[in-house]
Motif scaffolding. Structure first.
Motif, mmCIF file in Angstrom:
data_model
loop_
_atom_site.group_PDB
_atom_site.id
_atom_site.type_symbol
_atom_site.label_atom_id
_atom_site.label_comp_id
_atom_site.label_asym_id
_atom_site.label_seq_id
_atom_site.Cartn_x
_atom_site.Cartn_y
_atom_site.Cartn_z
ATOM 1 N N GLU A 90 3.184 -0.184 -22.510
ATOM 2 C CA GLU A 90 2.426 -1.541 -22.371
ATOM 3 C C GLU A 90 2.573 -2.022 -20.929
ATOM 4 O O GLU A 90 1.622 -2.408 -20.469
ATOM 5 N N ALA A 91 3.927 -1.994 -20.639
ATOM 6 C CA ALA A 91 4.138 -2.490 -19.097
ATOM 7 C C ALA A 91 3.512 -1.569 -18.316
ATOM 8 O O ALA A 91 2.909 -1.973 -17.242
ATOM 9 N N ARG A 92 3.445 -0.204 -18.430
ATOM 10 C CA ARG A 92 2.947 0.788 -17.527
ATOM 11 C C ARG A 92 1.511 0.617 -17.326
ATOM 12 O O ARG A 92 1.025 0.536 -16.120
ATOM 13 N N LEU A 111 0.901 -1.222 0.023
ATOM 14 C CA LEU A 111 0.028 0.013 -0.107
ATOM 15 C C LEU A 111 0.632 1.182 0.036
ATOM 16 O O LEU A 111 0.459 2.259 -0.711
ATOM 17 N N LEU A 112 1.934 1.506 0.837
ATOM 18 C CA LEU A 112 3.004 2.457 0.787
ATOM 19 C C LEU A 112 3.571 2.708 -0.520
ATOM 20 O O LEU A 112 3.787 3.872 -0.955
ATOM 21 N N TYR A 113 3.785 1.364 -1.170
ATOM 22 C CA TYR A 113 4.433 1.795 -2.500
ATOM 23 C C TYR A 113 3.810 2.350 -3.573
ATOM 24 O O TYR A 113 4.039 3.311 -4.365
ATOM 25 N N TRP A 114 2.201 1.879 -3.587
ATOM 26 C CA TRP A 114 1.467 2.433 -4.629
ATOM 27 C C TRP A 114 1.200 3.974 -4.138
ATOM 28 O O TRP A 114 1.186 4.694 -5.180
ATOM 29 N N GLU A 115 0.984 4.156 -2.898
ATOM 30 C CA GLU A 115 0.933 5.558 -2.502
ATOM 31 C C GLU A 115 1.554 6.721 -3.064
ATOM 32 O O GLU A 115 1.660 7.824 -3.515
ATOM 33 N N ALA A 116 3.100 5.979 -2.918
ATOM 34 C CA ALA A 116 4.409 6.842 -3.158
ATOM 35 C C ALA A 116 4.374 7.111 -4.655
ATOM 36 O O ALA A 116 4.607 8.124 -5.136
ATOM 37 N N LEU A 117 3.903 5.830 -5.333
ATOM 38 C CA LEU A 117 4.022 5.979 -6.779
ATOM 39 C C LEU A 117 3.161 7.043 -7.221
ATOM 40 O O LEU A 117 3.358 7.601 -8.352
ATOM 41 N N THR A 118 2.124 7.149 -6.781
ATOM 42 C CA THR A 118 1.106 8.021 -7.314
ATOM 43 C C THR A 118 1.237 9.432 -6.683
ATOM 44 O O THR A 118 0.111 10.260 -6.643
ATOM 45 N N VAL A 157 -0.199 -0.435 -13.887
ATOM 46 C CA VAL A 157 -0.986 0.597 -13.029
ATOM 47 C C VAL A 157 -2.542 -0.244 -12.843
ATOM 48 O O VAL A 157 -3.192 -0.084 -12.057
ATOM 49 N N ALA A 158 -3.104 -0.813 -14.174
ATOM 50 C CA ALA A 158 -4.219 -1.667 -13.745
ATOM 51 C C ALA A 158 -4.117 -2.631 -12.540
ATOM 52 O O ALA A 158 -5.069 -2.873 -11.858
ATOM 53 N N PHE A 159 -2.852 -3.504 -12.662
ATOM 54 C CA PHE A 159 -2.743 -4.259 -11.460
ATOM 55 C C PHE A 159 -2.788 -3.556 -10.162
ATOM 56 O O PHE A 159 -3.575 -3.953 -9.263
ATOM 57 N N TRP A 160 -2.104 -2.395 -9.999
ATOM 58 C CA TRP A 160 -2.098 -1.832 -8.605
ATOM 59 C C TRP A 160 -3.124 -1.005 -8.254
ATOM 60 O O TRP A 160 -3.526 -1.091 -7.085
#
Length: 515
Positions: free
Chosen positions: A254-256, A63-70, A260-263
């Motif tokens: 494509e990778a992005r 959860l922390l990683y996804w919040e940091a990414l966005t 993103v869809a997965f996260w």
């Protein structure tokens, strides 16, 4: 209780409560907590206990990683002072206030400070769920605060647990050194992991492998930090911010899209699951309370909740004004907000699963084998504060945001316009040479030039024309989909062929936008 039963219950609860929240406007975290409590009353889940390691080592890094990414690296840099003060000073102030109230209610100082450390951090999942309507700058401050204050609170918790279990006496110098080591070590490890993964990302041949690496990244940062006894929270957050900064240069489209869809799905499911799991444990926390009566513990929980909320309100209506007196630079004056606009920041103090997991890590016995007194009360009081903050703050925060009357984010609109103009200008400048290199006919080149110009300086009627063409293309895509499915149903093409063609149609539909 079977693990499969738990998975099914959590998934169904997240699905149904998410749908109910969208139909009724009720707070989704509160609905998930309530349905979890109902499930916890059933015999099958009466003995359920969520291992704290699952939250701290599985849920938290992801959860922390996804919040940091966005998050916005620029906004974090511009508001670093506020974020640093809230994620350290406010955490310590809350811990002291809670400890003082708990001690006044009859709890010993060591266990009172343990409770203060447990309840000091806000919950990133709860804040992210209910604070979406805020302006970009305010939302970034709140999200980053909720990411970083976990690290401060967990270090403080480790120090207070050592005191409770008689392993180490309290020392101001030792505590200060522990904070410095934890912060510095976490930052260095997070940055190092992100930088070391950049060449790996450049060489990965498939988007699927990029997604696998994306899933593994937060744990690659968290694990060495924990093994070295520094802040895994800071390691993950810094790793996410560095990865977000370099990502556009090393990750393909494509990778992005796939990552993103997965996260988005994973973070939503993990957030929802945490609230359900906390709710399931509420009845067990009540049953486990033996050191004090239920009525007395409930009154203490309400008093501690007032301390938690009051400290945050007092902080936001005192410390920023003190900073104003000390810093009168013009650029700081331009960034000030009004007192009504400050209230939503003070109101976003929800506690959640991280606090309950932290309370569960308090050992039952000391180093000499004696029982840790009032440990059951710490878990119960934490549960009460979680319920109170989610029930009281979460549903009312959107109203606070509306009453604050935040101005429109004009900077964002201006930046969007700047980006579109610069992109179109660069494309138009390079188009003639590229068209000649690839042998594109002149009429097709002129059509592409017109499309690019329409994006930045639309001709009269061009918006209507583009919308009509978009709707036409979407309608044709649906006809193509139906034809593709009919071919599969009649046995003329295989499912593998269907998925291959369907992927192209899906990408085109995403490009055009939703119908």
């Amino acid at each position: 209780m079977d693990s499969l039963e738990l998975i099914v219950v959590v998934a169904v609860a997240v699905l149904l409560m998410g749908r109910l929240s969208r139909r009724t406007g009720l707070s989704e975290p509160l609905l998930l907590l309530a349905v979890g409590a109902v499930v916890g009353l059933t015999p099958s889940f009466a003995s359920f206990s969520l291992p704290p390691d699952v939250v701290l080592f599985l849920f938290l890094p992801a959860l922390l990683y996804w919040e940091a990414l966005t998050s916005s690296v620029r906004e974090i840099r511009n508001n670093f002072r506020s974020i640093a003060l809230q994620s350290t000073g406010l955490v310590l102030a809350t811990a002291v206030a809670v400890a003082a109230v708990a001690h006044a209610l009859g709890y010993g100082w060591p266990i009172a400070f343990v409770l203060g450390a447990v309840l000091a951090p806000t919950d990133a999942a709860a804040v992210a769920t209910v604070a979406r309507a805020m302006p970009r700058r305010i939302l970034t401050v709140l999200r980053t605060e909720s990411l970083l204050n976990d690290g401060t609170a967990l270090v403080l918790l480790a120090v207070t647990i050592d005191v409770v279990t008689d392993e180490h006496p309290f020392s101001w110098s030792g505590t200060a050194l522990a904070f410095v080591e934890s912060y510095a070590g976490g930052i260095l490890i997070g940055a190092a992991v992100a930088l070391l993964l950049i060449p790996v990302r450049r060489r990965l041949p498939e988007p699927l492998l990029h997604s696998v690496l994306s899933v593994a990244t937060p744990f690659l940062a968290y694990l060495p930090a924990e093994l070295l006894h520094v802040s895994g929270v800071l390691a993950v957050v810094v790793c996410g911010l560095v990865s977000a900064w370099f990502g556009p240069r090393v990750i393909g489209s494509e990778a992005r899209i796939q990552a993103v869809a997965f996260w988005e799905v994973a973070s939503y499911l993990l957030n929802g699951a945490l609230f359900v799991l906390v709710g399931i444990q509420l009845p067990a926390a009540v049953r486990a309370l033996t050191s004090v009566s239920l009525l007395r513990a409930t009154i203490a929980g309400l008093a501690v909740s007032v301390a938690v909320l009051g400290t945050r309100l007092l902080w936001f209506y005192s410390v920023p004004y003190l900073v104003r007196l000390l810093d009168r630079r013009p650029q700081q004056r331009d960034r000030r907000i009004t007192a009504p606009q400050r209230l939503p920041l003070a109101w976003a103090g929800m506690r959640g699963a991280i606090s309950l997991a932290a309370a569960s890590t308090v050992p039952a016995t000391t180093s000499e084998g004696h029982l840790v007194g009032q440990r059951d009360a710490v878990v119960f009081l934490t549960t009460v504060v979680i319920v109170v903050t989610l029930t009281f703050l979460g549903p009312t925060l959107p109203a606070m945001v509306r009453r604050a009357r935040f101005p429109a984010d004009e900077d964002k609109s201006a930046e969007l316009t700047l980006a579109r103009c610069r992109l179109s200008g660069a494309a138009l400048q390079a188009l003639p040479e590229l068209a000649e290199r690839f042998g594109v006919p002149e009429e097709d080149t002129l059509r592409m030039i017109q499309d690019i110009e329409d994006r930045t300086a639309p001709a009269p009627g061009s918006a209507h024309r583009r919308e009509s063409l978009r709707r036409l293309r979407l309608a044709l895509l649906q006809i193509e989909r139906d034809t593709l499915t009919d071919l599969r149903d009649s046995g003329r093409i295989d499912d593998i062929v269907l998925r291959s063609v369907q992927e192209v149609l899906d990408v085109e539909e995403v490009r055009l936008g939703r119908p």
